[in-house]
Design an enzyme around this catalytic site. Structure first.
Site, PDB file in Angstrom:
ATOM      1  N   ASP A   1       0.789   3.853  -3.109  1.00  0.00           N
ATOM      2  CA  ASP A   1       0.417   5.249  -2.880  1.00  0.00           C
ATOM      3  C   ASP A   1       1.350   6.187  -3.635  1.00  0.00           C
ATOM      4  O   ASP A   1       0.910   7.134  -4.299  1.00  0.00           O
ATOM      5  CB  ASP A   1       0.450   5.536  -1.379  1.00  0.00           C
ATOM      6  CG  ASP A   1       0.163   6.992  -1.058  1.00  0.00           C
ATOM      7  OD1 ASP A   1      -0.970   7.439  -1.290  1.00  0.00           O
ATOM      8  OD2 ASP A   1       1.079   7.685  -0.592  1.00  0.00           O
TER       9      ASP A   1
ATOM     10  N   ASP B   1      -7.160   1.294   0.432  1.00  0.00           N
ATOM     11  CA  ASP B   1      -5.810   0.815   0.746  1.00  0.00           C
ATOM     12  C   ASP B   1      -5.453  -0.406  -0.095  1.00  0.00           C
ATOM     13  O   ASP B   1      -4.318  -0.546  -0.565  1.00  0.00           O
ATOM     14  CB  ASP B   1      -5.711   0.448   2.230  1.00  0.00           C
ATOM     15  CG  ASP B   1      -5.782   1.663   3.147  1.00  0.00           C
ATOM     16  OD1 ASP B   1      -5.655   2.800   2.645  1.00  0.00           O
ATOM     17  OD2 ASP B   1      -5.964   1.469   4.368  1.00  0.00           O
TER      18      ASP B   1
ATOM     19  N   GLU C   1      -4.422   0.557  -3.623  1.00  0.00           N
ATOM     20  CA  GLU C   1      -3.036   1.030  -3.651  1.00  0.00           C
ATOM     21  C   GLU C   1      -2.069  -0.143  -3.581  1.00  0.00           C
ATOM     22  O   GLU C   1      -1.064  -0.175  -4.306  1.00  0.00           O
ATOM     23  CB  GLU C   1      -2.792   1.986  -2.486  1.00  0.00           C
ATOM     24  CG  GLU C   1      -3.513   3.315  -2.630  1.00  0.00           C
ATOM     25  CD  GLU C   1      -3.307   4.220  -1.436  1.00  0.00           C
ATOM     26  OE1 GLU C   1      -3.267   5.445  -1.633  1.00  0.00           O
ATOM     27  OE2 GLU C   1      -3.183   3.703  -0.302  1.00  0.00           O
TER      28      GLU C   1
ATOM     29  N   GLU D   1       0.837  -1.204   0.000  1.00  0.00           N
ATOM     30  CA  GLU D   1       0.000   0.000   0.000  1.00  0.00           C
ATOM     31  C   GLU D   1       0.873   1.256   0.000  1.00  0.00           C
ATOM     32  O   GLU D   1       0.606   2.219  -0.733  1.00  0.00           O
ATOM     33  CB  GLU D   1      -0.906  -0.001   1.230  1.00  0.00           C
ATOM     34  CG  GLU D   1      -1.742   1.256   1.398  1.00  0.00           C
ATOM     35  CD  GLU D   1      -2.204   1.444   2.833  1.00  0.00           C
ATOM     36  OE1 GLU D   1      -2.471   2.594   3.218  1.00  0.00           O
ATOM     37  OE2 GLU D   1      -2.289   0.444   3.572  1.00  0.00           O
TER      38      GLU D   1
END
Length: 223
Positions: free
Chosen positions: A44, A113, A116, A40
Site C-alpha cells: 500500500d 488487497d 498490494e 499488503e
C-alpha cells in the site's frame, strides 16, 4: 508450481523466492502461520509513492489538489480490483474453502488487497524500480486516459454508459435480501438489463452491493 508460473508470466516477473510469492497470495481465511496482510501494508505504501511520483512527472502543470484527486482515483480498492483482473489475480489466491465458496476470488476488496501484497513482495525482493516497471505497465494498460474527467467514474456509471450506448437501456438494481443486526447489516443486490438478471453481489450497504454487482458485469461483460 505451474499455477504460480502462470501468474509470473502474466506479471512479466520471476520470483526468486517462491515462498514470498505464496505468502503474498495467501488470504487470512487460510488460518496458516503466514498470510498476506503484512505484505499488503507494505505494498500500500509502495504503490502510494509510485503513483504519486508517476503523476508528479506526467502532469507537470497540475496543482497539488488535482494531483491528490488523481492519485485518490487510482489508488483505491475499485481501481486495484480492475487492475488485478488483467492478470486474473483472483485465480491464484490461496483461500479457505468457505471464502472460496463465498465468491472470494471475485471480491474487489480481496483481490485489491492481494495486488498490494504482491507488489509489496516484489519490492522486498527486487526494490522500487522493479515494482514501478510492473505496476505502471498494468496501470497504463488498464486506463487509456489518465485524467480527472475519465477517472471520476464509478462502476455503475461505467456500466450505464455501456448499456445505454449499446442498447439504449439503463441497468436496474433490486434488493434480493438483507441479513444481520441493524448495526451490521449486509445487503444482496441484483442488477438487471430489461428483465435479464446479469449479476448479484453482497455489500455492507445497498450502494456498495450495487457497485460490486456492476463490477462483476464489467469483468465478464455478461450482457
Amino acid at each position: 508450481m505451474d499455477k504460480l508460473n502462470r501468474l509470473e508470466e502474466h506479471l512479466g516477473y520471476k520470483f526468486k523466492n517462491k515462498t514470498l510469492l505464496k505468502e503474498a497470495l495467501t488470504h487470512k481465511s487460510m488460518k496458516s502461520s503466514v498470510n498476506n496482510e503484512r505484505l499488503e501494508f507494505l505494498g500500500d505504501a509502495v504503490l502510494d509513492l509510485i503513483v504519486g511520483e508517476y503523476l508528479f512527472f506526467k502532469f507537470k502543470d497540475t496543482d497539488e489538489g488535482n494531483l491528490s484527486k488523481l492519485r485518490a482515483a487510482l489508488v483505491n480498492e475499485k481501481s486495484f480490483a480492475s487492475i488485478s483482473s488483467q492478470i486474473r489475480l483472483g485465480d491464484f489466491l490461496y483461500l479457505s474453502a468457505a471464502e472460496d465458496n463465498n465468491n472470494g476470488r471475485n471480491k474487489p476488496s480481496l483481490v485489491s488487497d492481494a495486488l498490494e501484497a504482491l507488489m509489496g513482495a516484489i519490492y522486498l525482493e527486487s526494490g522500487l524500480e522493479a515494482v514501478k516497471k510492473i505496476f505502471i505497465n498494468l496501470l497504463e494498460s488498464q486506463y487509456n486516459n489518465i485524467d480527472l474527467q475519465s477517472l471520476g467514474k464509478d462502476y455503475k456509471t461505467t456500466l450505464q454508459e455501456i448499456t445505454q450506448a449499446r442498447f439504449g437501456v439503463t441497468p436496474r438494481y433490486e434488493l434480493v435480501s438483507s441479513s444481520g443486526p441493524d448495526h451490521k447489516k449486509s445487503f444482496e443486490m441484483a442488477v438487471f438489463l430489461n428483465d435479464k438478471e446479469l449479476a448479484r453481489a453482497i455489500g455492507n450497504s445497498k450502494k456498495e452491493a450495487e457497485q460490486s454487482a456492476a463490477w462483476k458485469v464489467l469483468q465478464g461483460m455478461n450482457i
